[in-house]
Design an enzyme around this catalytic site. Structure first.
Site, PDB file in Angstrom:
ATOM      1  N   ASN A   1      82.090 -25.349  28.380  1.00 35.06           N
ATOM      2  CA  ASN A   1      82.888 -24.467  29.180  1.00 35.06           C
ATOM      3  C   ASN A   1      83.766 -25.175  30.267  1.00 35.06           C
ATOM      4  O   ASN A   1      83.474 -26.150  30.762  1.00 35.06           O
ATOM      5  CB  ASN A   1      81.667 -23.505  29.774  1.00 35.06           C
ATOM      6  CG  ASN A   1      82.200 -22.340  30.757  1.00 35.06           C
ATOM      7  OD1 ASN A   1      83.228 -21.936  30.548  1.00 35.06           O
ATOM      8  ND2 ASN A   1      81.251 -21.598  31.154  1.00 35.06           N
ATOM      9  N   THR A   2      84.583 -24.313  30.809  1.00 33.14           N
ATOM     10  CA  THR A   2      85.314 -24.886  31.905  1.00 33.14           C
ATOM     11  C   THR A   2      85.206 -24.094  32.888  1.00 33.14           C
ATOM     12  O   THR A   2      85.397 -22.643  33.089  1.00 33.14           O
ATOM     13  CB  THR A   2      86.827 -25.235  31.353  1.00 33.14           C
ATOM     14  OG1 THR A   2      87.625 -25.292  32.503  1.00 33.14           O
ATOM     15  CG2 THR A   2      87.405 -23.893  30.920  1.00 33.14           C
ATOM     16  N   HIS A   3      85.085 -24.778  34.375  1.00 28.20           N
ATOM     17  CA  HIS A   3      84.849 -24.087  35.825  1.00 28.20           C
ATOM     18  C   HIS A   3      85.691 -24.282  36.597  1.00 28.20           C
ATOM     19  O   HIS A   3      85.936 -25.668  36.733  1.00 28.20           O
ATOM     20  CB  HIS A   3      83.280 -24.414  36.100  1.00 28.20           C
ATOM     21  CG  HIS A   3      82.932 -23.880  37.237  1.00 28.20           C
ATOM     22  ND1 HIS A   3      82.991 -22.824  37.423  1.00 28.20           N
ATOM     23  CD2 HIS A   3      82.387 -24.562  38.558  1.00 28.20           C
ATOM     24  CE1 HIS A   3      82.784 -22.298  38.897  1.00 28.20           C
ATOM     25  NE2 HIS A   3      82.468 -23.560  39.457  1.00 28.20           N
TER      26      HIS A   3
ATOM     27  N   ASP B   1      74.605 -25.315  29.231  1.00 25.06           N
ATOM     28  CA  ASP B   1      72.733 -25.110  29.189  1.00 25.06           C
ATOM     29  C   ASP B   1      72.560 -23.822  29.812  1.00 25.06           C
ATOM     30  O   ASP B   1      73.419 -22.943  29.834  1.00 25.06           O
ATOM     31  CB  ASP B   1      71.997 -26.300  29.957  1.00 25.06           C
ATOM     32  CG  ASP B   1      72.425 -26.217  31.492  1.00 25.06           C
ATOM     33  OD1 ASP B   1      73.145 -25.154  31.971  1.00 25.06           O
ATOM     34  OD2 ASP B   1      72.049 -27.121  32.228  1.00 25.06           O
ATOM     35  N   ALA B   2      71.351 -23.360  30.056  1.00 26.06           N
ATOM     36  CA  ALA B   2      70.953 -22.119  30.382  1.00 26.06           C
ATOM     37  C   ALA B   2      71.306 -21.766  31.723  1.00 26.06           C
ATOM     38  O   ALA B   2      71.136 -20.284  32.026  1.00 26.06           O
ATOM     39  CB  ALA B   2      69.373 -21.950  30.166  1.00 26.06           C
ATOM     40  N   GLY B   3      71.767 -22.471  32.644  1.00 23.93           N
ATOM     41  CA  GLY B   3      71.944 -22.358  33.913  1.00 23.93           C
ATOM     42  C   GLY B   3      73.415 -21.763  33.953  1.00 23.93           C
ATOM     43  O   GLY B   3      74.345 -21.448  33.053  1.00 23.93           O
TER      44      GLY B   3
ATOM     45  N   ASP C   1      76.953 -22.779  35.248  1.00 21.56           N
ATOM     46  CA  ASP C   1      77.631 -23.892  35.351  1.00 21.56           C
ATOM     47  C   ASP C   1      77.013 -25.218  35.684  1.00 21.56           C
ATOM     48  O   ASP C   1      77.290 -25.965  36.686  1.00 21.56           O
ATOM     49  CB  ASP C   1      78.725 -23.663  36.689  1.00 21.56           C
ATOM     50  CG  ASP C   1      79.747 -22.457  36.081  1.00 21.56           C
ATOM     51  OD1 ASP C   1      79.966 -22.365  35.044  1.00 21.56           O
ATOM     52  OD2 ASP C   1      80.036 -21.471  36.930  1.00 21.56           O
TER      53      ASP C   1
ATOM     54  N   ARG D   1      70.826  -6.996  26.202  1.00 25.02           N
ATOM     55  CA  ARG D   1      71.625  -8.207  26.218  1.00 25.02           C
ATOM     56  C   ARG D   1      71.219  -9.279  25.250  1.00 25.02           C
ATOM     57  O   ARG D   1      72.355 -10.055  24.539  1.00 25.02           O
ATOM     58  CB  ARG D   1      71.318  -8.816  27.461  1.00 25.02           C
ATOM     59  CG  ARG D   1      72.314  -9.944  27.856  1.00 25.02           C
ATOM     60  CD  ARG D   1      73.781  -9.766  28.062  1.00 25.02           C
ATOM     61  NE  ARG D   1      74.424 -10.658  28.383  1.00 25.02           N
ATOM     62  CZ  ARG D   1      75.280 -10.640  29.490  1.00 25.02           C
ATOM     63  NH1 ARG D   1      75.333  -9.756  30.439  1.00 25.02           N
ATOM     64  NH2 ARG D   1      75.821 -11.687  29.847  1.00 25.02           N
TER      65      ARG D   1
HETATM   66  C1  GRF Z   1      89.801 -20.288  34.317  1.00 25.02           C
HETATM   67  O1  GRF Z   1      90.132 -20.826  35.444  1.00 25.02           O
HETATM   68  C2  GRF Z   1      88.273 -20.244  34.080  1.00 25.02           C
HETATM   69  O2  GRF Z   1      87.515 -21.745  34.362  1.00 25.02           O
HETATM   70  C3  GRF Z   1      87.653 -19.459  34.620  1.00 25.02           C
HETATM   71  O3  GRF Z   1      88.704 -18.332  34.401  1.00 25.02           O
HETATM   72  C4  GRF Z   1      90.058 -18.852  34.253  1.00 25.02           C
HETATM   73  C5  GRF Z   1      90.490 -18.333  32.740  1.00 25.02           C
HETATM   74  O4  GRF Z   1      91.905 -18.272  32.732  1.00 25.02           O
HETATM   75  N1  GRF Z   1      86.511 -18.954  34.378  1.00 25.02           N
HETATM   76  P1  GRF Z   1      92.746 -18.175  31.430  1.00 25.02           P
HETATM   77  O5  GRF Z   1      92.060 -16.893  30.906  1.00 25.02           O
HETATM   78  O6  GRF Z   1      92.261 -19.267  30.528  1.00 25.02           O
HETATM   79  O7  GRF Z   1      93.925 -18.126  31.573  1.00 25.02           O
END
Ligand code: GRF
Length: 203
Positions: free
Chosen positions: A110-112, A144-146, A148, A68
């Site tokens: 990143n988006t969560h 970061d390393a965690g 989310d 990895r």
């Molecule tokens: C999003 O909700 C993102 O936060 C999550 O997976 C989804 C990705 O959607 N990790 P897309 O591939 O951008 O449609």
């Protein structure tokens, strides 16, 4: 030296967040150029979206590397070739490692699909429903390393409805997520930002 205004987007799935960025970047006033889109797997809609938009793509699969850590070094090198100002993980289903963060830490977001620090990991919408929360949402954070855990850039609240399924809830979250992502990636790239301890400030 980073290429002013350019970003690399990493994806693993359908790429609707990526599409929102592609659409926004079509307007020069947005001030963001998507230099490349990278993925950890082939045959995903997100790569087709990039190709349709005339954006260079690359694939860096964990299975092609002995460890990895080797994959992480290779991913960092692929991204570095485009000299991005910001790296955007948009539905990228891998954790970046030490080598990647050594190079792009502090400028990777990143988006969560949950309101951090609630429900980290890959089952945010499901866990929000199971818990019975009345509001959930999405979080844009500096990686970061965690898992989310990074400093929060922005959050959007989404109401949970009585008849929500994980699919309907996640779809509403994703609508909010796309708007948040486009808004804040644009601002971060155009205006710059600082991270002081956990506080993210856009200049
Ligand atoms: C999003 O909700 C993102 O936060 C999550 O997976 C989804 C990705 O959607 N990790 P897309 O591939 O951008 O449609």
């Amino acid at each position: 030296m980073a290429d002013t205004g350019s970003i690399v987007v990493l994806v693993s799935g359908s790429g609707t967040n990526l599409q929102a960025l592609i659409d926004a970047a079509a307007d020069p006033a947005y001030g963001v150029r998507i230099a490349a889109v990278g993925a950890d797997r082939d045959d995903i809609e997100a790569l087709l979206r990039a190709q349709r938009g005339g954006i260079p793509t690359f694939v860096c699969r964990t299975g092609d590397f002995a460890t990895r850590a080797d994959w992480d070094v290779a991913l960092a090198a692929r991204v570095a070739a485009y000299r991005p100002r910001l790296v955007v993980l948009a539905g990228f289903m891998k954790l970046t490692g030490e080598a990647f963060l050594g190079q792009f830490g502090g400028r990777t977001v990143n988006t969560h699909p949950a309101l951090s620090p609630s429900f980290p990991g890959v089952h945010g919408p499901q866990e929000a429903l199971d818990y019975g929360v009345k509001v959930t949402g999405c979080t844009l954070f500096v990686v970061d390393a965690g898992v989310d855990t990074g400093p929060i850039v922005a959050q959007r609240v989404v109401n949970v409805q009585d008849d929500d399924t994980v699919q309907t809830l996640h779809e509403r979250i994703k609508t909010a997520e796309r708007q948040m992502l486009v808004d804040y990636v644009g601002r971060m790239v155009r205006d710059g930002f600082t991270v002081t301890q956990r506080k993210v400030t856009i200049s």
